[in-house]
Enzyme design. Structure first.
Site: not given
Length: 634
Positions: A202, A275
């Site tokens: 991320e 995710e």
């Protein structure tokens, strides 16, 4: 002639049946994944490819149904059980992070043993026919202390984490020099289960150095990573976290935002949700988050779009010890010990209603009957114990190594201990002498919470909200003590560089900075807790002195089973069982029980030690169900 006609008709029917079988196979090749498994022998010439609209593994169409489970949050004795339940859900791929801070707790000292034996974890996944997507960081987020980065990095006052600052990259290089050779042989083309490796985590939401992702990518490639590289980002950073040569994947929870993100992915490439947040985490003082509404509809919609899915989390596990992370977007809040996450598999490994709903959905999608309900782990209610002995913290100090003397406060990370790596976790006690009363001012230099004592008597707390405390006037010299707790370092956001703990600057009495400190690092490692056997414990009086360590024995006469510790009447502290740190408890909730796994219990006597800061209950209960607090829908 009649016999020949019958035979011809029989051959014709067989031919039609074969054509039907071929048609079905072609249909599955076009619309479904081929169940290639690690335990079978293949040429292993070409790993996972992403140059078409769908994944290919060794030339065969492949679809990823994954689940996240972290070996460092699950006792090693339960790895097999959890992986079998993963397969029974219909999953074919396991994803896991690698926590740098656990594997290199002191600079240059590495630990890949027992519950941190990553190679054993990968081998087990291979033996159980699960593919692996490895997410080695170096930063992992994961609601884990400092996002998995070791605290000793912060000894450098100029440290710039997650950048190409040489102080950071030198440390990453040294760690990857150890880590990557351990996992490289487990890659697909080497006969192992690893089919993809993630580049950082991320980074688009951080984006402080345009050269950084290229550096991490090269750090992996140059050390022998040859499998497909991926990146992973959420709505805040998908446009900034991608890098050429790595397949971008997305993270989200709600369908509307997910479909919007999918449109931003490059056409002609496989689409994957790295995710899909199957639940959410909790923080102290909040509620227990649950996520139910729409989850099956979202998964079904993704399957119909041909999107590969990884459930984050499939099984959350536990933030044992002091490893929980925190958030700070204007207000500091620390995460709880449980990482149940409202995942399909509960903190203690139980299949939930969510598990069976997803299992039924995957069974229809895969067009095969999945395993029946996996065996649930038995939970036990042990006899309630009543601690009868204790020892105040002030008496324990005499047993510690020589304290540190310093004119000014020193933050945890820069204390001269642990071979120059400082103190990572736990508490630090700062003692000095005062000769007057007045207003004690923290100037926001307490990280994160300090209990303040005058001559051993608690007079209150300092934290982010309460920054002043009045010290009563008196004559003569008095001892002023601040017991500072590191409640967990921020794991996500822009404040990673500002996560030094303890006293990070001067504390003022009225307008004068306090000086002349004696500092006691209280890391509460297993060796420290085990040393209690040599201490003289005291009977617990009607009014104990706090903080203190309370001692009790749990007798287990049967085969040990999982249980949950309930501390009714206790306020805030840490629980140790046979030297193992189960984690923090706090009566503000939401979490009301601590998970105690059976592998950490022994037949016969079990030593229970509770470090309580302020108020002790009379008993310790062992119940067969968790209590994670009042629920709140995400």
């Amino acid at each position: 002639m009649q016999i020949i006609a019958v035979r011809r008709e029989h051959v014709r029917r067989i031919g039609l049946l074969l054509l039907l079988v071929v048609a079905l196979v072609m249909y599955r090749l076009r619309f479904r994944w081929i169940p290639i498994t690690p335990g079978r022998m293949y040429s292993r010439k070409v790993g996972l490819q992403a140059d078409r609209e769908y994944f290919q593994l060794d030339g065969n169409k492949f679809f990823i149904l994954g689940g996240s489970m972290h070996y460092f949050r699950v006792p090693r004795a339960y790895w097999t059980d959890r992986m079998l339940k993963m397969k029974a859900l219909g999953l074919n791929t396991l994803t896991t992070y690698v926590p740098w801070n656990l594997h290199e707790p002191q600079r240059g000292t590495y630990n890949f043993k027992e519950d941190l034996d990553l190679q054993a974890y990968l081998k087990l996944a291979n033996d159980l026919d699960l593919w692996v997507i490895l997410r080695p960081g170096p930063y992992i987020c994961s609601e884990w202390d400092l996002g998995g980065l070791p605290s000793w990095l912060l000894r450098d006052k100029n440290m710039k984490l997650r950048t190409t600052y040489s102080g950071f990259t030198d440390a990453v290089d040294a760690f990857f020099d150890v880590l990557i050779p351990k996992v490289a042989s487990f890659q697909y083309t080497e006969g192992g289960p690893i089919i993809a490796v993630q580049v950082e985590n991320e980074y688009g939401g951080y984006d402080k150095d345009e050269k950084y992702m290229g550096y991490v990518q090269e750090a992996l490639l140059s050390r022998g990573i040859v499998e497909l590289l991926m990146t992973s980002d959420n709505k805040d950073g998908l446009s900034k976290g991608s890098i050429a040569g790595a397949l971008p994947t997305i993270n989200f929870q709600k369908l509307d935002s997910g479909l919007s993100l999918l449109k931003n992915l490059k056409p002609g490439k496989p689409k994957m949700v790295m995710e899909y947040w199957s639940g959410w985490f909790d923080h102290w003082g909040g509620n227990h988050h649950i996520f139910q509404e729409g989850i099956l509809n979202t998964i079904a919609a993704l399957l119909n779009e041909g999107v590969s899915i990884n459930l984050y989390m499939f099984h959350g596990g536990t933030n044992f010890g002091f490893m929980n992370g925190a958030q700070d977007f204007g207000t500091f809040i620390a995460d709880v010990t449980s990482y149940d996450y409202d995942a399909p598999l509960s903190e203690a490994g139980d299949c939930t209603k969510k598990y069976f709903g997803i299992q039924e959905l995957y069974s229809k999608y895969l067009e095969k009957e999945l395993s029946e309900q996996p065996t649930q782990m038995h939970k036990s209610e042990y006899n309630t114990i009543r601690p009868k002995e204790y020892i105040p913290l002030w008496e324990v100090l005499r047993q510690l190594e020589k304290p540190i003397e310093s004119e000014r406060p020193i933050n945890m990370e820069n204390l001269p201990i642990n071979n120059g790596s400082g103190q990572a976790y736990g508490y630090t006690l700062y003692n000095t002498v005062i000769t007057s009363g007045g207003v004690l001012r923290s100037e926001q230099n307490v990280r994160d919470r300090a209990q303040v004592f005058v001559d051993g008597r608690s007079i209150g707390f300092l934290d982010y909200k309460f920054v002043e405390l009045t010290i009563p006037d008196a004559t003569g010299k008095r001892n002023l003590s601040l017991l500072v707790e590191n409640r967990g370092r921020v794991n996500y956001g822009d404040k990673l560089d500002d996560q030094r703990k303890g006293l990070v600057g001067d504390i003022f009495l009225d307008k004068e900075p306090l000086k002349g400190f004696t500092i006691y690092p209280l890391e509460m490692k297993t060796s420290f807790i085990e040393s209690f056997s040599a201490l003289q414990l005291n009977p617990i009086p009607d009014k104990p002195t706090f903080p203190a360590f309370f001692y009790g024995i749990l007798h287990v006469e049967s085969l040990p089973y999982d249980t949950f510790i309930k501390l009714k009447g206790w306020e805030k502290g840490v629980v140790f069982v046979n030297g193992m740190n189960l984690g923090r408890y706090w009566d503000i909730g939401p979490q009301q029980t601590l998970y105690l796994p059976a592998p950490w219990i022994q037949h016969g006597s079990n030593e229970i030690i509770i470090f309580e800061e302020s108020i002790a209950g009379k008993t310790v209960e062992f119940v067969n169900r968790p209590d994670l607090g009042q629920t709140q829908h995400v």
